[in-house]
Design a protein around this motif. Structure first.
Motif, short mmCIF file in Angstrom:
data_model
loop_
_atom_site.label_atom_id
_atom_site.label_comp_id
_atom_site.label_asym_id
_atom_site.label_seq_id
_atom_site.Cartn_x
_atom_site.Cartn_y
_atom_site.Cartn_z
N SER A 74 0.85 -1.18 -0.05
CA SER A 74 -0.06 0.09 0.05
C SER A 74 1.13 1.28 -0.02
O SER A 74 0.21 2.31 -0.38
CB SER A 74 -0.84 -0.22 1.39
N LEU A 75 2.12 1.09 0.20
CA LEU A 75 2.92 2.28 0.31
C LEU A 75 3.38 2.48 -1.06
O LEU A 75 3.57 3.70 -1.43
CB LEU A 75 4.33 2.06 1.12
N PHE A 76 3.27 1.91 -2.03
CA PHE A 76 3.81 1.91 -3.49
C PHE A 76 2.99 3.25 -4.10
O PHE A 76 3.78 4.03 -4.69
CB PHE A 76 3.46 0.69 -4.44
N PRO A 77 1.72 3.08 -3.94
CA PRO A 77 1.02 4.38 -5.00
C PRO A 77 1.46 5.67 -4.36
O PRO A 77 1.61 6.84 -5.22
CB PRO A 77 -0.41 4.15 -4.79
N GLU A 78 1.68 6.04 -3.00
CA GLU A 78 1.97 7.22 -2.39
C GLU A 78 3.35 7.29 -2.53
O GLU A 78 3.74 8.60 -2.17
CB GLU A 78 1.27 7.29 -0.89
N MET A 79 4.40 6.58 -2.43
CA MET A 79 5.82 6.82 -2.34
C MET A 79 6.12 7.10 -3.75
O MET A 79 6.82 8.14 -3.83
CB MET A 79 6.40 5.72 -2.07
N PHE A 80 5.38 6.60 -4.70
CA PHE A 80 6.08 6.85 -6.11
C PHE A 80 4.75 7.50 -6.86
O PHE A 80 3.70 6.78 -7.06
CB PHE A 80 6.45 5.61 -6.93
N THR A 81 4.84 8.85 -7.45
CA THR A 81 3.66 9.42 -7.78
C THR A 81 3.70 9.96 -9.31
O THR A 81 2.56 10.51 -9.83
CB THR A 81 3.64 10.83 -6.99
N THR A 82 4.70 9.49 -10.16
CA THR A 82 4.76 9.73 -11.38
C THR A 82 4.83 8.56 -12.32
O THR A 82 5.19 7.45 -11.51
CB THR A 82 5.99 10.69 -12.29
N ILE A 83 4.31 8.18 -13.33
CA ILE A 83 4.46 7.04 -14.23
C ILE A 83 6.07 6.59 -14.40
O ILE A 83 6.38 5.46 -14.25
CB ILE A 83 4.11 7.22 -15.48
N ALA A 84 7.00 7.57 -14.46
CA ALA A 84 8.32 7.12 -14.40
C ALA A 84 8.86 6.56 -13.36
O ALA A 84 9.58 5.52 -13.25
CB ALA A 84 9.24 8.53 -14.73
N GLU B 171 6.25 7.78 4.04
CA GLU B 171 4.61 7.92 4.05
C GLU B 171 4.41 9.57 3.99
O GLU B 171 5.54 10.32 4.49
CB GLU B 171 4.15 7.48 5.28
N ARG B 172 3.48 9.90 3.45
CA ARG B 172 3.15 11.42 3.35
C ARG B 172 2.48 11.76 4.93
O ARG B 172 2.05 10.73 5.43
CB ARG B 172 2.21 11.88 2.37
N VAL B 173 2.56 12.94 5.15
CA VAL B 173 1.68 13.50 6.20
C VAL B 173 0.43 13.67 5.65
O VAL B 173 0.27 14.73 5.23
CB VAL B 173 2.47 14.73 6.94
N HIS B 174 -0.53 13.09 5.97
CA HIS B 174 -1.89 13.26 5.75
C HIS B 174 -2.85 14.24 6.81
O HIS B 174 -2.71 13.79 7.82
CB HIS B 174 -2.82 11.92 5.48
N ALA B 175 -3.44 14.94 6.27
CA ALA B 175 -4.47 15.85 7.08
C ALA B 175 -5.66 15.08 7.45
O ALA B 175 -6.00 14.13 6.72
CB ALA B 175 -4.90 17.02 6.32
N GLU B 176 -6.12 15.32 8.57
CA GLU B 176 -7.20 14.38 9.07
C GLU B 176 -8.41 14.78 8.10
O GLU B 176 -8.89 15.87 7.89
CB GLU B 176 -7.53 14.85 10.50
N ARG B 177 -9.14 13.61 7.60
CA ARG B 177 -10.35 13.90 6.62
C ARG B 177 -11.36 13.24 7.13
O ARG B 177 -11.10 12.15 7.79
CB ARG B 177 -9.85 13.56 5.09
N GLU B 178 -12.37 13.39 6.54
CA GLU B 178 -13.74 12.46 6.80
C GLU B 178 -13.31 11.09 6.24
O GLU B 178 -12.86 11.02 4.93
CB GLU B 178 -15.05 13.01 6.03
N ARG B 179 -13.71 10.22 6.73
CA ARG B 179 -13.34 8.70 6.19
C ARG B 179 -14.72 7.88 5.93
O ARG B 179 -15.70 7.90 6.55
CB ARG B 179 -12.25 8.02 7.10
N PHE B 180 -14.37 6.90 5.11
CA PHE B 180 -15.44 5.73 4.54
C PHE B 180 -15.62 4.81 5.87
O PHE B 180 -14.44 4.43 6.41
CB PHE B 180 -15.16 5.04 3.60
N GLY B 181 -16.79 4.36 6.18
CA GLY B 181 -16.86 3.21 7.00
C GLY B 181 -16.67 2.04 6.20
O GLY B 181 -16.60 2.12 4.89
N PHE B 182 -16.80 0.68 6.75
CA PHE B 182 -16.32 -0.35 6.04
C PHE B 182 -17.24 -0.80 4.84
O PHE B 182 -16.67 -0.65 3.67
CB PHE B 182 -16.15 -1.66 6.99
N LEU B 183 -18.36 -0.54 5.54
CA LEU B 183 -19.40 -1.06 4.18
C LEU B 183 -19.56 -0.15 3.34
O LEU B 183 -19.66 -0.33 2.09
CB LEU B 183 -20.61 -1.53 4.90
N ALA B 184 -19.43 0.92 3.47
CA ALA B 184 -19.54 2.24 2.54
C ALA B 184 -18.21 2.01 1.70
O ALA B 184 -18.25 2.40 0.45
CB ALA B 184 -19.36 3.47 3.05
N ALA B 185 -17.05 1.74 2.15
CA ALA B 185 -15.87 1.76 1.55
C ALA B 185 -15.72 0.42 0.39
O ALA B 185 -15.76 0.65 -0.62
CB ALA B 185 -14.61 1.53 2.44
#
Length: 467
Positions: free
Chosen positions: A161-171, A228-242
């Motif tokens: 799960s770290l892959f998409p946020e560590m590497f942000t361009t196609i290259a 990891e990036r430092v994420h601001a606290e945001r509204e989040r999905f519950g499990f069933l909604a996610a």
């Protein structure tokens, strides 16, 4: 382990009408600094651990408990079914938990740091049964494997799960994926090919300890390269909604269907080669290593070639090309009659497989980026978890396909001589059935909607649901 700063806001649109060669992650474009090659290499090394553990377990655990420890095969079969179900269900649950985690050290890294030592220990204990007797060893196997399952999913799902946020361009993603898959192939080779040499020389327990130590060492190196990036606290999905929204995401559905079909062909290849070498070529079991070895030896350098191709033409076009190459390479199984030609066929297959190994996680990263643009939430854990839940059933379907083919070919288990129809059936299973499956996968990726790096016009983002 480092943490990377992330700004608020959303990525701007990509020029319409062309496939993106650069995909910025959340935050203003360019707000995340490029990943250094050494860090990319360190992070990718964790994939050696993942494949070393998973391949050694999948290949030898049943054999060890049934053939060496004398446990009833039906009991081990029950344990493996339970293992498969638990592992599949854990993926989305652990993924969602990871997405909702907030700590000063990040969302993913704490799980990896805390779980990697117990994971290595649990894997080691599979090969060191502490009880005697068939029934007792069955219960021991079941309990240890379930502990291993939980730890494996917790560590590995957070790692990927770290892959998409560590590497942000196609290259960046293409380069990182090529290194990850190179380590994956090495781990697969060690887990499958080195295991017999080790347990023959030093015993099963020492083999388990050796693999556990190696896996732990590479996980530790990978952790040093993780960010990891430092994420601001945001509204989040519950499990069933996610869960509901993930399965309603057209980009994900087309991706995961195509991915499932490709994984089915991989499973058919690995499981079908022993039948092919025996009944189509008339060769000894050692021929399996020659053909599979050709696949892996060629795939290692080709992952870097596909990295360049992906950067140049974009991931969607690249995966379509890879499917065509892979499908064309399967055709000779219908005709080849010598081990040398079968090895050449395996080498050609390695070219196509390398492309799909590199591209599948890049395409999933695109789906996750698009989801964030529409929801304002990074949900790598849920997407990787649902992907893991779905594609793991490809192995089960592969077993069904092989069973049906052998039954229709009048295969008789244990017979010294099989009828000629078995060779025909095996050749069709290796050279024709995959073409049908790959044609369906090609159609899925042809319909994959993320062609320009922006979300499809006909999809609207629901408001995240807090629970």
């Amino acid at each position: 382990m480092k943490r990377r700063q992330e700004g608020p806001g959303s990525a701007g649109p990509v020029e319409p009408g062309r496939e993106s060669a650069v995909t910025h992650g959340p935050g203003e474009p360019g707000s995340v600094s490029p990943v250094r090659r050494g860090q990319m290499l360190a992070y990718g090394s964790g994939n050696l651990s993942v494949n070393l553990l998973s391949q050694a377990f999948a290949t030898f655990a049943t054999f060890y408990y049934v053939d060496h420890l004398g446990v009833d095969p039906s009991l081990i079969g029950v344990a493996m079914v339970i293992h498969g179900i638990v592992n599949a269900v854990l993926n989305p649950l652990v993924g969602h938990l990871s997405d909702r985690t907030r700590t000063r050290w990040g969302r993913r890294v704490p799980y990896i740091a805390i779980g990697m030592v117990p994971l290595a220990a649990a894997f080691t204990m599979i090969w060191i049964p502490l009880v005697d007797g068939g029934t007792a060893r069955f219960w021991y196997f079941l309990v240890v494997v379930l502990v291993y399952d939980v730890l494996f999913v917790v560590v590995v799902l957070n790692y990927v799960s770290l892959f998409p946020e560590m590497f942000t361009t196609i290259a960046e993603r293409a380069a990182a994926a090529s290194w990850r898959q190179m380590f994956a192939i090495v781990g697969m080779i060690v887990g499958v090919a080195a295991a017999p040499l080790l347990y023959g020389a030093i015993g099963w327990a020492a083999m388990g300890v050796s693999f556990g130590v190696v896996a732990l060492a590479f996980f530790a190196v990978s952790l040093r390269g993780s960010a990891e990036r430092v994420h601001a606290e945001r509204e989040r999905f519950g499990f069933l909604a996610a869960l509901r929204y993930t399965l309603a995401n057209r980009a994900f559905v087309t991706y995961v269907t195509g991915s499932f079909l490709l994984q089915l062909t991989f499973a058919l290849l690995q499981a079908g080669i022993p039948f092919f070498t025996k009944y189509a070529l008339g060769e000894a079991d050692s021929a399996n290593s020659v053909i599979l070895g050709a696949v892996f030896v060629v795939a290692i350098p080709m992952v870097y070639v596909w990295s360049r191709v992906t950067t140049r033409i974009g991931p969607r076009r690249a995966v379509l090309v890879a499917i065509v190459v892979y499908g064309a390479a399967q055709v000779p199984f219908l005709l080849v009659g010598s081990l040398a030609l079968a090895a050449v066929t395996g080498a050609a297959i390695g070219v196509g497989i390398a492309g799909m190994l590199v591209l599948l996680e890049i395409l999933l990263a695109e789906v996750i980026d698009d989801d964030e643009r529409r929801t304002g939430t990074r949900r790598e854990g849920m997407y990787f978890g649902m992907n893991g839940f779905i594609v793991r059933w490809a192995v089960s379907l592969q077993a069904v396909v092989i069973t049906v083919v052998l039954a229709r070919s009048n295969y008789h288990n244990g017979a010294a001589v099989q009828p000629p129809s078995v060779e025909t059936g095996v050749r069709l299973m290796m050279g024709a059935v995959p073409l049908v499956v790959l044609a369906l996968a090609f159609g899925c990726f042809l319909l994959y909607p993320l062609r320009s790096g922006v979300r499809p016009r006909d999809e609207s983002a629901p408001a995240p649901v807090a629970h």
